[in-house]
Write an enzyme that holds these catalytic residues in place. Sequence first.
Site, short mmCIF file in Angstrom:
data_model
loop_
_atom_site.label_atom_id
_atom_site.label_comp_id
_atom_site.label_asym_id
_atom_site.label_seq_id
_atom_site.Cartn_x
_atom_site.Cartn_y
_atom_site.Cartn_z
N HIS A 74 0.93 -1.28 0.26
CA HIS A 74 0.01 0.15 -0.04
C HIS A 74 0.90 1.14 -0.01
CE1 HIS A 74 -3.72 -2.05 1.94
NE2 HIS A 74 -4.18 -1.76 0.64
N CYS A 106 -2.40 2.79 9.10
CA CYS A 106 -3.23 1.95 8.72
C CYS A 106 -4.63 1.99 9.53
CB CYS A 106 -2.70 0.47 8.45
SG CYS A 106 -1.55 0.23 7.44
#
Length: 271
Positions: free
Chosen positions: A165, A259
Amino acid sequence: MDGLRQRFLMCRPTYFAVDYAINPWMDPTAPVDTALAVRQWELLRRTYLDLGHQVELIEPLPGLPDMVFAANGATVIDGHAMAVQFRDPQRADEAPAYRSWLERAGFEVSDPKHVNEGEGDVLLVGDHLLAGTGFRTAHAAHARLQETFGYPVVTLHLVDPRFYHLDTALTVLDEQTVAYLPEAFSPGSRAVLRRLFPDAVHATTADAEVLGLNAVSDGRHVVLPEQATGLAGQLRDRGYLTIGVDLSELRKAGGGPKCCTLRLRQGRADR
Ligand code: ARG
């Protein structure tokens, strides 16, 4: 200067586990201490509250062990939310849960139409949206982000599966500055980053490997994994105040502080 007061959405890791492997950090055969994960997450939440940020909570759902990673729940800019569509079926049911929370909170929500893992791959820096692709968010989603939010989107190609990511490879420090791991990007994307951010902080692989770049900055304070000691030093040299947190249990799923944190940006004033 004080940091900007921010509004975050978080999800307590009540049902956290590593039951499947959708990134190289995840080993379903390794033990996970869910109670410790909750305690570490509570400290992260407390850290934000102590910094003066506002933390909203979404109810965790059983059977969705990765739901703690709220950054993947949406992208929210100027009071408008783009819902998400996960690449992997194991996380699919998180998308409607985050969507309905945002609708109930009064946000207008758009459909993603392509694989789009929210703030995991979409980062606002000043007046640009940096969008990652290569592992999760589809390139086609980037055009839709630009159309929906009206910010120019800069596509960045991720090349190292450990940094799957964008928010594992790049941190937004303030409206002009980022920190990133050059090796996590394709040569062309590296050149783009050099052009856009000539004064960026270049992180080392050692700091990225403890998810040091998965950090949350309010422009002054940077909350990052305490194991990323080299990066913390580089940031302090630039005048940032660093706050180390230990999220070692959640790292077993490939996630860090950023996150766990979805920015809810109401309007231009709170960017
Ligand atoms: N296990 C999760 C996944 O692989 C971790 C998500 C981390 N989130 C993030 N914003 N980088 O999807």
